[in-house]
Design an enzyme around this catalytic site. Structure first.
Site, short mmCIF file in Angstrom:
data_model
loop_
_atom_site.label_atom_id
_atom_site.label_comp_id
_atom_site.label_asym_id
_atom_site.label_seq_id
_atom_site.Cartn_x
_atom_site.Cartn_y
_atom_site.Cartn_z
N VAL A 204 0.81 -1.22 0.00
CA VAL A 204 0.00 0.00 0.00
C VAL A 204 0.84 1.27 0.00
O VAL A 204 0.39 2.33 -0.44
CB VAL A 204 -0.97 0.00 1.20
CG1 VAL A 204 -0.22 0.24 2.52
CG2 VAL A 204 -2.09 1.02 1.01
N ASP A 205 2.09 1.19 0.48
CA ASP A 205 2.93 2.39 0.56
C ASP A 205 3.65 2.63 -0.77
O ASP A 205 4.85 2.89 -0.82
CB ASP A 205 3.92 2.31 1.72
CG ASP A 205 4.76 1.05 1.71
OD1 ASP A 205 4.36 0.07 1.04
OD2 ASP A 205 5.80 1.03 2.38
N GLU A 295 8.60 -12.32 2.15
CA GLU A 295 9.35 -12.20 0.90
C GLU A 295 10.33 -13.34 0.73
O GLU A 295 10.56 -13.83 -0.38
CB GLU A 295 10.08 -10.85 0.84
CG GLU A 295 10.73 -10.57 -0.49
CD GLU A 295 11.25 -9.15 -0.58
OE1 GLU A 295 10.51 -8.27 -1.05
OE2 GLU A 295 12.41 -8.91 -0.16
#
Length: 344
Positions: A204-205, A295
């Site tokens: 979202v950033d 990740e």
């Protein structure tokens, strides 16, 4: 967790030399499988517009090859095909008009977490998506937040739907990051198969800064990490401890992928998220955590389950990174912020 764009800057690279074969690329509009790049010899009038496209693509890749001469850099990340013949999507290697027609009626989802202080990035994210993401196509935004009542809905085009889902905000940001895999597993199994065909997962950033369309759709799609797209595998920050379920042996690896943007068909994202969540829970039982959390598990999965399409660093970029001369389009950009402030 998504590893920061600007940490551990170790440049190293990849571009193709010699002729490529089209392989088994299925997208009609992707140039690796089109006669735009691999023209067949036939007696017909010359299409000069097509020839200009070919020359333009050839020149862009020649430019990248020349830039490589400035140092001892790796070539593979600048290719337009992987060794397993999956396309790597760079600007101008696809025909968006053909692809838009091919995906007429395709239902696309965009999955995003916006919890705690990260709620501040949601409106700019959605507004930029309305401007640049899958314009003209059916899109469902799947927003997961602990602050549903604080969400400001942007002005949205026809055929675009905003779904808000309440989710618990874990105390640690590492746990919030890894919870995304748990949530993905549930929703890709129980809800999304009836609502969408493809799902794109994003941080979202970030903000969309240029066209991001159906050229990114595929069975299983990953994005090259902009810090490591020129690096040798030895420099990749994989999880190298054998005790972890995210382990990739030293010396192994194709690319390092960033968890800020990946996607695919719903059933493929279910398989990915289920395996990553399983690995996260195995590590938790051992009292350990992979070096880059979700990740690391994502990279482990994609090493053993090769992506069918890879997005170049055009699709994740940060203005502070080196090697920007290779990036013609900066399509999805990191928002500059104080990481410590937003994570506390």
């Amino acid at each position: 967790m998504t590893s920061p764009l600007c940490s551990a800057l170790r440049p190293a690279l990849t571009v193709s030399a010699g002729k490529l074969t089209a392989g088994n690329v299925t997208d009609i509009g992707i140039i690796q499988n089109a006669e735009l790049v691999f023209p067949s010899k036939q007696e017909s009038p010359i299409d000069w517009s097509q020839e200009l496209v070919e020359k333009s693509i050839e020149l862009e890749h020649c430019e990248r090859k020349l830039l490589l001469k400035k140092g001892n850099m790796r070539k593979m990340g600048l290719n337009v095909l992987t060794p397993w013949l999956a396309p790597i999507i760079w600007d101008n290697i696809y025909n968006i008009n053909i692809l838009d027609k091919q995906h007429s009626g395709t239902r696309i989802g965009l999955f995003v977490f916006a919890v705690k202080k990260y709620i501040q990035f949601l409106l700019p994210f959605l507004e930029s998506a309305e401007r640049y993401f899958m314009v003209g196509h059916k899109v469902t935004y799947y927003v997961f937040t602990d602050k549903v009542n604080d969400v400001v809905k942007p002005k949205m085009a026809d055929g675009r739907i905003l779904q808000l889902h309440n989710v618990a905000a874990d105390q640690r940001w590492q746990d919030i990051s890894m919870r995304r895999m748990e949530t993905l597993t549930i929703f890709t199994k129980e809800y999304m198969p009836n609502e969408i065909d493809y799902l794109i997962c994003a941080d979202v950033d970030m903000v969309f800064n240029d066209h991001v369309g159906v050229e990114i759709l595929g069975d299983l799609v990953a994005t090259l990490h902009p810090v490591f797209f020129l690096s040798e595998p030895e420099s990749f920050t994989y999880e190298r401890r054998p005790i972890s379920a995210a382990y990739i042996p030293q010396g192994e690896g194709d690319f390092y992928y960033m968890a800020a943007l990946y996607g695919g068909k719903v059933e493929e994202i279910y398989k990915l998220s289920m395996e990553c969540q399983k690995g996260i829970m195995e590590d938790k039982k051992k009292g350990i955590e992979a070096v880059w959390q979700e990740e690391s598990h994502l990279n482990r999965y994609l090493f053993y389950n090769k992506p069918t399409k890879i997005l170049s660093p055009e699709y994740i970029w940060d203005a502070n990174l080196p090697n920007g001369e290779f990036i013609k389009k900066k399509r999805f950009l990191a928002v500059h912020k104080n990481h410590q402030q937003v994570r506390n």
